[in-house]
Design a protein around this motif. Structure first.
Motif, short mmCIF file in Angstrom:
data_model
loop_
_atom_site.label_atom_id
_atom_site.label_comp_id
_atom_site.label_asym_id
_atom_site.label_seq_id
_atom_site.Cartn_x
_atom_site.Cartn_y
_atom_site.Cartn_z
N PRO A 274 0.82 -1.21 0.00
CA PRO A 274 0.00 0.00 0.00
C PRO A 274 0.86 1.26 0.00
CG PRO A 274 0.00 -1.02 2.18
CD PRO A 274 0.76 -1.94 1.27
N PRO A 275 0.38 2.32 -0.62
CA PRO A 275 1.14 3.58 -0.64
C PRO A 275 1.40 4.07 0.79
CG PRO A 275 -0.74 3.68 -2.14
CD PRO A 275 -0.88 2.43 -1.35
N LEU A 276 2.54 4.70 0.99
CA LEU A 276 2.86 5.28 2.30
C LEU A 276 2.00 6.51 2.53
CD1 LEU A 276 6.77 5.09 2.27
CD2 LEU A 276 5.17 3.58 3.48
N GLY A 277 2.05 7.01 3.75
CA GLY A 277 1.25 8.20 4.08
C GLY A 277 -0.22 7.86 4.02
N CYS A 278 -1.00 8.73 3.39
CA CYS A 278 -2.40 8.40 3.16
C CYS A 278 -2.46 7.43 2.00
CB CYS A 278 -3.20 9.66 2.83
SG CYS A 278 -4.89 9.28 2.31
N ALA A 279 -3.02 6.23 2.24
CA ALA A 279 -3.01 5.19 1.20
C ALA A 279 -3.81 5.62 -0.04
CB ALA A 279 -3.59 3.89 1.77
N SER A 286 -7.18 15.72 -4.39
CA SER A 286 -6.78 16.83 -3.52
C SER A 286 -5.45 16.58 -2.82
CB SER A 286 -7.85 17.06 -2.44
OG SER A 286 -9.13 17.06 -3.00
N ALA A 287 -4.71 15.55 -3.23
CA ALA A 287 -3.49 15.17 -2.50
C ALA A 287 -2.50 16.33 -2.40
CB ALA A 287 -2.84 13.97 -3.17
N MET A 288 -1.87 16.44 -1.22
CA MET A 288 -0.87 17.47 -0.96
C MET A 288 0.47 16.77 -0.73
SD MET A 288 -3.33 19.53 1.69
CE MET A 288 -3.86 18.02 2.48
N PRO A 289 1.58 17.50 -0.78
CA PRO A 289 2.88 16.82 -0.63
C PRO A 289 2.98 15.94 0.62
CG PRO A 289 3.20 19.08 -1.36
CD PRO A 289 1.73 18.93 -1.10
N THR A 293 3.61 11.07 2.81
CA THR A 293 4.50 10.61 3.88
C THR A 293 3.81 10.45 5.23
OG1 THR A 293 5.16 12.91 4.18
CG2 THR A 293 6.63 11.54 2.87
N GLU A 294 2.79 11.24 5.48
CA GLU A 294 2.15 11.19 6.80
C GLU A 294 0.76 10.59 6.70
OE1 GLU A 294 2.14 15.17 8.52
OE2 GLU A 294 4.08 15.46 7.53
N ARG A 295 0.52 9.54 7.50
CA ARG A 295 -0.81 8.94 7.47
C ARG A 295 -1.77 9.75 8.35
NH1 ARG A 295 -0.13 3.60 8.72
NH2 ARG A 295 -0.63 4.00 10.88
N PRO A 296 -2.89 10.21 7.79
CA PRO A 296 -3.83 10.98 8.60
C PRO A 296 -4.57 10.07 9.58
CG PRO A 296 -4.72 10.63 6.39
CD PRO A 296 -3.34 10.02 6.39
N ALA A 297 -4.80 10.56 10.80
CA ALA A 297 -5.53 9.79 11.80
C ALA A 297 -7.02 9.92 11.58
CB ALA A 297 -5.15 10.26 13.19
N LEU A 298 -7.75 8.88 11.97
CA LEU A 298 -9.21 8.92 11.89
C LEU A 298 -9.74 9.61 13.15
CD1 LEU A 298 -11.82 7.85 10.36
CD2 LEU A 298 -11.70 5.88 11.90
N VAL A 299 -10.13 10.86 13.02
CA VAL A 299 -10.62 11.61 14.18
C VAL A 299 -11.81 12.49 13.78
CG1 VAL A 299 -8.47 11.74 15.53
CG2 VAL A 299 -8.89 13.43 13.75
N THR A 312 -13.19 11.48 10.07
CA THR A 312 -12.55 11.13 8.82
C THR A 312 -11.03 11.18 8.96
OG1 THR A 312 -12.57 11.56 6.44
CG2 THR A 312 -12.61 13.48 7.86
N ALA A 313 -10.35 10.47 8.08
CA ALA A 313 -8.89 10.44 8.09
C ALA A 313 -8.38 11.17 6.86
CB ALA A 313 -8.40 8.99 8.10
N CYS A 314 -8.18 12.46 6.97
CA CYS A 314 -7.75 13.24 5.81
C CYS A 314 -7.06 14.51 6.27
CB CYS A 314 -8.94 13.57 4.93
SG CYS A 314 -8.51 14.63 3.54
#
Ligand code: SF4
Ligand code: MG
Length: 320
Positions: A274-279, A286-289, A293-299, A312-314
């Motif tokens: 799976p892709p690193l960071g946000c899969a 809308s992907a940003m740099p 690399t950083e996986r967003p938490a589900l909050v 949501t995790a974004c």
């Protein structure tokens, strides 16, 4: 009352060339008594694996499962048996799930025999009751599965799943193999039974239009993780995660102009890699740099477009 709680549930498989496939990664959720939770995502997102792992039909690799407050994650097969009565599953292919050599009556009453419930007479009465419950004629007990249509076979599978009066029913793509007209009949039946029996249901489908009408809440999965979860109206009307928006764009909604629709590009990445960071970053418009690399938490987050906070995790919704 919370019926089922899962915490950080994971399931990994050995993949090709010594790789590890994380089919389900650290999923936490709960299901209230009498609640319908829809789980949606593309084929291969881990939703079926999640459904089976939380019932312990397959062994989770990690995490906890609590049913009515009791942890069942570490129980032996024998210790699990009383819980099996309370948790049942129906599958996509009703034909494959029914033994072709057994009469419908024997199929429906099999769980009663396994759990040593009742005698021949009381089981016959229960079979009649269950057939009526799922809308099949009483004479069905003496017939064989092949004598029934696909929709009727799913009714038989539902009758069998209800034989032990479960509290939780997992419906895994339960209508996906059926014609659209039959789909709505079976969805309506499940919704009726849910209300009549105060069942909790986990309704798994790749098709949002299937689960939207029956679900109190919807969880959206992508590559083994929940990316958004919330009350059905919120998820359907003001989806926060770009993936949820893309799934929704695939079904017609009268209030959303075509121009605002998000089109999903590309294929689902290989779950073994799976892709690193946000899969979702490889397909996200809308992907940003830092998404790579950083996986967003589900909050739960306050989101401008939504009246209520969305879970949501974004990274889009992180306050700077
Ligand atoms: Fe898209 Fe980034 Fe949000 Fe992932 S975290 S959904 S890549 S914007
Ligand atoms: Mg599946």
């Amino acid at each position: 009352m919370t019926l089922l709680e899962i915490e950080n549930l994971s399931k990994t498989y050995p993949g090709a060339h010594g790789t590890t496939v994380k089919a389900v990664s650290e999923v936490s959720l709960s299901v209230e008594a009498g609640e319908v939770l829809g789980i949606v995502g593309e084929s291969g997102c881990g939703k079926s694996t999640l459904g089976r792992a939380l019932l312990r039909l397959i062994e989770p690799s990690g995490g906890d499962i609590r049913f009515e407050g009791k942890s069942i994650a570490g129980l032996s097969r024998r210790q699990l048996k009383p819980f099996r009565r309370d948790m049942q599953i129906i599958f996509q292919d009703p034909f494959g799930a029914l033994n072709p050599r057994h009469k419908v009556g024997a199929i429906i009453s099999e769980p009663l025999k396994v759990h040593k419930i009742g005698n021949t007479a009381s089981r016959a009465a229960r079979i009649a009751e269950l057939l009526a419950l799922v809308g099949l004629p009483e004479g069905s007990a003496e017939r064989y599965p092949h004598e029934f249509s696909g929709g009727q076979r799913q009714r038989i599978a539902i009758a069998r799943a209800l034989a032990l009066e479960p509290k939780l029913l997992v419906a895994d793509e339960a209508v996906s193999a059926l014609d659209v007209s039959i789909q709505s009949q079976i969805i309506n039946l499940i919704a009726e039974l849910q209300e009549k029996l105060a069942l909790s249901i986990i309704f798994i489908s790749h098709d949002l239009s299937v689960i939207r009408h029956v679900s109190d809440r919807i969880a959206v999965m992508y590559l083994g993780r929940i990316v958004e979860i919330g009350p059905s109206e919120d998820v359907m009307e003001t989806p926060a995660h770009p993936y949820t928006q893309a799934l929704l764009s695939a079904i017609p909604r009268p209030n959303v102009p075509r121009a605002e629709r998000v089109v999903l590009k590309g294929e689902l990445p290989d779950p073994a890699n799976p892709p690193l960071g946000c899969a979702f970053h490889t397909r996200c418009p809308s992907a940003m740099p830092h998404c790579t690399t950083e996986r967003p938490a589900l909050v739960a987050r306050k989101i401008a477009a939504c009246a209520k906070p969305a879970t949501t995790a974004c990274h889009l919704y992180e306050v700077a």
